[in-house]
Design a protein around this motif. Sequence first.
Motif, PDB file in Angstrom:
ATOM      1  N   GLU A 170      16.836 -29.890  14.555  1.00  0.00           N
ATOM      2  CA  GLU A 170      16.271 -30.949  15.634  1.00  0.00           C
ATOM      3  C   GLU A 170      17.098 -32.151  15.544  1.00  0.00           C
ATOM      4  O   GLU A 170      17.422 -32.729  16.266  1.00  0.00           O
ATOM      5  N   CYS A 171      17.681 -32.260  14.244  1.00  0.00           N
ATOM      6  CA  CYS A 171      18.257 -33.542  13.967  1.00  0.00           C
ATOM      7  C   CYS A 171      19.799 -33.398  14.509  1.00  0.00           C
ATOM      8  O   CYS A 171      20.236 -34.339  15.334  1.00  0.00           O
ATOM      9  N   THR A 172      20.426 -32.140  14.302  1.00  0.00           N
ATOM     10  CA  THR A 172      22.051 -32.135  14.766  1.00  0.00           C
ATOM     11  C   THR A 172      22.128 -31.680  16.071  1.00  0.00           C
ATOM     12  O   THR A 172      23.005 -32.076  16.690  1.00  0.00           O
ATOM     13  N   GLY A 224      22.264 -36.017  14.888  1.00  0.00           N
ATOM     14  CA  GLY A 224      22.487 -36.667  13.538  1.00  0.00           C
ATOM     15  C   GLY A 224      23.245 -36.003  12.636  1.00  0.00           C
ATOM     16  O   GLY A 224      23.686 -34.938  13.041  1.00  0.00           O
ATOM     17  N   GLU A 225      23.485 -36.483  11.506  1.00  0.00           N
ATOM     18  CA  GLU A 225      24.250 -35.819  10.469  1.00  0.00           C
ATOM     19  C   GLU A 225      23.366 -35.648   9.269  1.00  0.00           C
ATOM     20  O   GLU A 225      23.257 -36.654   8.321  1.00  0.00           O
ATOM     21  N   PRO A 226      22.480 -34.839   9.136  1.00  0.00           N
ATOM     22  CA  PRO A 226      21.593 -34.618   7.924  1.00  0.00           C
ATOM     23  C   PRO A 226      22.290 -34.748   6.758  1.00  0.00           C
ATOM     24  O   PRO A 226      21.559 -35.143   5.642  1.00  0.00           O
ATOM     25  N   TRP A 227      23.317 -34.048   6.495  1.00  0.00           N
ATOM     26  CA  TRP A 227      24.076 -33.903   5.228  1.00  0.00           C
ATOM     27  C   TRP A 227      24.435 -35.374   4.677  1.00  0.00           C
ATOM     28  O   TRP A 227      24.714 -35.456   3.535  1.00  0.00           O
ATOM     29  N   LYS A 228      24.287 -36.560   5.489  1.00  0.00           N
ATOM     30  CA  LYS A 228      24.745 -37.933   5.130  1.00  0.00           C
ATOM     31  C   LYS A 228      23.240 -38.507   4.580  1.00  0.00           C
ATOM     32  O   LYS A 228      23.227 -39.746   4.308  1.00  0.00           O
ATOM     33  N   CYS A 229      22.149 -38.003   5.205  1.00  0.00           N
ATOM     34  CA  CYS A 229      21.030 -38.779   5.328  1.00  0.00           C
ATOM     35  C   CYS A 229      20.123 -38.740   4.207  1.00  0.00           C
ATOM     36  O   CYS A 229      19.795 -37.960   3.733  1.00  0.00           O
ATOM     37  N   THR A 230      19.456 -40.135   3.733  1.00  0.00           N
ATOM     38  CA  THR A 230      18.753 -40.026   2.338  1.00  0.00           C
ATOM     39  C   THR A 230      17.166 -39.418   2.739  1.00  0.00           C
ATOM     40  O   THR A 230      16.645 -39.217   2.055  1.00  0.00           O
ATOM     41  N   ILE A 231      17.018 -39.551   4.196  1.00  0.00           N
ATOM     42  CA  ILE A 231      15.532 -39.071   4.576  1.00  0.00           C
ATOM     43  C   ILE A 231      15.556 -37.618   4.593  1.00  0.00           C
ATOM     44  O   ILE A 231      14.601 -36.833   4.026  1.00  0.00           O
ATOM     45  N   PHE A 232      16.824 -36.797   4.850  1.00  0.00           N
ATOM     46  CA  PHE A 232      16.637 -35.450   4.892  1.00  0.00           C
ATOM     47  C   PHE A 232      16.761 -34.994   3.328  1.00  0.00           C
ATOM     48  O   PHE A 232      16.462 -33.823   2.904  1.00  0.00           O
ATOM     49  N   GLU A 233      17.495 -35.574   2.589  1.00  0.00           N
ATOM     50  CA  GLU A 233      17.377 -35.743   0.967  1.00  0.00           C
ATOM     51  C   GLU A 233      15.930 -35.510   0.608  1.00  0.00           C
ATOM     52  O   GLU A 233      15.395 -34.705  -0.139  1.00  0.00           O
ATOM     53  N   LEU A 256      18.651 -45.598   4.476  1.00  0.00           N
ATOM     54  CA  LEU A 256      19.839 -45.165   5.015  1.00  0.00           C
ATOM     55  C   LEU A 256      19.889 -43.670   5.820  1.00  0.00           C
ATOM     56  O   LEU A 256      19.355 -42.854   4.902  1.00  0.00           O
ATOM     57  N   THR A 257      20.285 -43.710   6.985  1.00  0.00           N
ATOM     58  CA  THR A 257      20.281 -42.174   7.562  1.00  0.00           C
ATOM     59  C   THR A 257      21.399 -41.745   7.962  1.00  0.00           C
ATOM     60  O   THR A 257      22.225 -42.453   7.920  1.00  0.00           O
ATOM     61  N   GLY A 258      21.392 -40.288   8.571  1.00  0.00           N
ATOM     62  CA  GLY A 258      22.609 -40.124   9.225  1.00  0.00           C
ATOM     63  C   GLY A 258      22.622 -40.097  10.613  1.00  0.00           C
ATOM     64  O   GLY A 258      23.089 -39.323  11.440  1.00  0.00           O
ATOM     65  N   GLY A 259      21.813 -41.020  11.141  1.00  0.00           N
ATOM     66  CA  GLY A 259      21.841 -41.307  12.514  1.00  0.00           C
ATOM     67  C   GLY A 259      22.876 -41.993  13.264  1.00  0.00           C
ATOM     68  O   GLY A 259      23.779 -42.832  12.351  1.00  0.00           O
ATOM     69  N   ARG A 260      23.015 -41.888  14.500  1.00  0.00           N
ATOM     70  CA  ARG A 260      24.231 -42.444  15.205  1.00  0.00           C
ATOM     71  C   ARG A 260      23.915 -43.988  15.624  1.00  0.00           C
ATOM     72  O   ARG A 260      22.630 -44.397  15.250  1.00  0.00           O
ATOM     73  N   LYS A 291      17.405 -33.587  19.246  1.00  0.00           N
ATOM     74  CA  LYS A 291      16.083 -33.264  19.752  1.00  0.00           C
ATOM     75  C   LYS A 291      15.103 -34.267  18.903  1.00  0.00           C
ATOM     76  O   LYS A 291      14.069 -34.638  19.423  1.00  0.00           O
ATOM     77  N   ILE A 292      15.365 -34.664  17.833  1.00  0.00           N
ATOM     78  CA  ILE A 292      14.589 -35.963  17.038  1.00  0.00           C
ATOM     79  C   ILE A 292      15.743 -37.074  16.905  1.00  0.00           C
ATOM     80  O   ILE A 292      16.754 -36.962  16.663  1.00  0.00           O
ATOM     81  N   LEU A 293      14.733 -38.329  16.987  1.00  0.00           N
ATOM     82  CA  LEU A 293      15.570 -39.444  16.647  1.00  0.00           C
ATOM     83  C   LEU A 293      15.090 -39.811  15.161  1.00  0.00           C
ATOM     84  O   LEU A 293      14.168 -39.619  14.663  1.00  0.00           O
ATOM     85  N   CYS A 294      15.785 -40.905  14.505  1.00  0.00           N
ATOM     86  CA  CYS A 294      15.789 -41.367  13.344  1.00  0.00           C
ATOM     87  C   CYS A 294      14.292 -41.907  13.241  1.00  0.00           C
ATOM     88  O   CYS A 294      13.482 -41.841  11.918  1.00  0.00           O
ATOM     89  N   GLY A 295      13.899 -42.554  14.244  1.00  0.00           N
ATOM     90  CA  GLY A 295      12.617 -43.735  13.893  1.00  0.00           C
ATOM     91  C   GLY A 295      11.477 -42.617  13.778  1.00  0.00           C
ATOM     92  O   GLY A 295      10.713 -42.640  12.932  1.00  0.00           O
ATOM     93  N   GLN A 296      11.622 -41.569  14.685  1.00  0.00           N
ATOM     94  CA  GLN A 296      10.260 -40.583  14.651  1.00  0.00           C
ATOM     95  C   GLN A 296      10.324 -39.606  13.250  1.00  0.00           C
ATOM     96  O   GLN A 296       9.647 -39.504  12.614  1.00  0.00           O
ATOM     97  N   CYS A 297      11.393 -39.535  12.977  1.00  0.00           N
ATOM     98  CA  CYS A 297      11.818 -38.653  11.670  1.00  0.00           C
ATOM     99  C   CYS A 297      11.412 -39.383  10.564  1.00  0.00           C
ATOM    100  O   CYS A 297      10.750 -38.620   9.599  1.00  0.00           O
ATOM    101  N   LYS A 298      11.818 -40.735  10.300  1.00  0.00           N
ATOM    102  CA  LYS A 298      11.325 -41.485   9.386  1.00  0.00           C
ATOM    103  C   LYS A 298       9.786 -41.350   9.199  1.00  0.00           C
ATOM    104  O   LYS A 298       9.333 -41.607   8.143  1.00  0.00           O
ATOM    105  N   GLU A 337      23.801 -41.710  21.905  1.00  0.00           N
ATOM    106  CA  GLU A 337      24.573 -41.435  21.335  1.00  0.00           C
ATOM    107  C   GLU A 337      23.928 -40.240  20.377  1.00  0.00           C
ATOM    108  O   GLU A 337      24.710 -38.993  20.310  1.00  0.00           O
ATOM    109  N   GLN A 338      22.915 -40.470  19.783  1.00  0.00           N
ATOM    110  CA  GLN A 338      22.256 -39.532  19.066  1.00  0.00           C
ATOM    111  C   GLN A 338      21.765 -38.256  19.745  1.00  0.00           C
ATOM    112  O   GLN A 338      21.694 -37.289  19.283  1.00  0.00           O
ATOM    113  N   LYS A 339      21.330 -38.591  20.907  1.00  0.00           N
ATOM    114  CA  LYS A 339      20.675 -37.665  21.927  1.00  0.00           C
ATOM    115  C   LYS A 339      21.895 -36.838  22.118  1.00  0.00           C
ATOM    116  O   LYS A 339      21.852 -35.377  22.372  1.00  0.00           O
TER     117      LYS A 339
HETATM  118  S1  SF4 Z   1      16.827 -37.350  12.605  1.00  0.00           S
HETATM  119 FE1  SF4 Z   1      16.039 -37.474  10.615  1.00  0.00          FE
HETATM  120  S2  SF4 Z   1      17.130 -36.233   9.501  1.00  0.00           S
HETATM  121 FE2  SF4 Z   1      18.479 -36.828  11.235  1.00  0.00          FE
HETATM  122  S3  SF4 Z   1      19.619 -38.482  10.477  1.00  0.00           S
HETATM  123 FE3  SF4 Z   1      17.758 -39.399  11.544  1.00  0.00          FE
HETATM  124  S4  SF4 Z   1      16.320 -39.550   9.700  1.00  0.00           S
HETATM  125 FE4  SF4 Z   1      18.241 -38.283   9.094  1.00  0.00          FE
END
Ligand code: SF4
Length: 368
Positions: A320-322, A292-301, A277-281, A325-332, A286-288
């Motif tokens: 980069e998340c907020t 994203g919302e890293p405070w909700k994101c298990t990956i950011f945790e 589960l991420t904080g992605g849109r 600049k980065i999308l969840c796929g790459q971030c994961k 929409e995410q670009k």
């Molecule tokens: S970009 Fe990374 S930190 Fe941001 S919501 Fe997606 S997975 Fe989480």
Amino acid sequence: MSMRLDPWGHFAVEDYEKLLKEFGIQPIDQVLSQYSLEHIYFTRKVIFGHRDLDVWFNKFLHGEKTAVLTGFMPSGYPHLGTAMVYEELKYFQQKGVFVKIVIADAEAYAVRRENRNEVIQRGLDFVAHAIAWGINPDKAEFYFQTEMPSSYYRLIQMFSRKVTQAEIEAIYGDLAPAKIIAALTQAADILHLQLDEFGGYKYVIVPVGVDQDPHLRLTRDLADRFKHELGFERPASLYHKLMRGLDGNKMSKSRPEYAIHLNESLEIAEKKVINALTGGRITAEEQKRRGGEPWKCTIFELYTYHLIRDDKRLEEIYYECTTGKILCGQCKRNASELLKQLLKNHQDSLKEVFESRLIEKLVKKPLF
Ligand code: SF4
């Protein structure tokens, strides 16, 4: 409605501020400005609260006998939430504090109704993982509850005399007898170190997930009641946030599909991260646009608790998340590479620990 913490439950905490107020836990901020507590769990407020850390730290700085103690119930396999406690023990050990680790096998047998042989084997595995994580076995002691001498068990009997049903209910709610005994046994675990027979460590700090606070409240009350008879001092405690599972609920040994275990195959770990589960849109577009919302994101945790040590790099990921600049796929995928490296290093160390046959020398294994 008032909150109640269940040390045996599986829940995620939504509001840590509320928890501090509700249970009278002291926020970590004030202590941070007074003492040099440089671990990222302090600076990132992963450790968010305490009871009497300042008292304990002063005793430590003045050369009093101090110890850090915590326990593990071997009712599953160690995971990244368990590793947070290993990490805290390692930190205190590196400062020169004596470490003692309890394997709560009596509790796993009575409360979780686990198979005894499996409990014992898993208990030994918890010790092996602790050492593989970096705890120096020469400056630590490990024990199974059921291997303790009668003076430890005598404490449990003595505690039962000065605790009331009303108090148990106020702290824990309605408890079955096995859990009441488990709670009193935990009090013996925390307080026995103060007896001369066990080293006379008068100032003990207990780092735990905040769900374990009921045990600390009971134990501190018991310490007060046995101050004159046994010379007990109140133990201090440290509370870290509960690491969430990859579905956003508490990471738990009993929900293995959402936890990253320390012995996890790298392929499975990667799959779990990709499905987390991420904080992605909802859409990439929409995410670009909104970020994203890293405070909700298990990956950011994962990044915050284990994968990124450098604060500057963590801030960059947040930015980069907020800003999209980065999308969840790459971030994961990035997180997955870091996680696999962490697990590989740990598993290599674990292999060495097992090959050395160190655990057999270190821990007295219960016979049955
Ligand atoms: S970009 Fe990374 S930190 Fe941001 S919501 Fe997606 S997975 Fe989480």
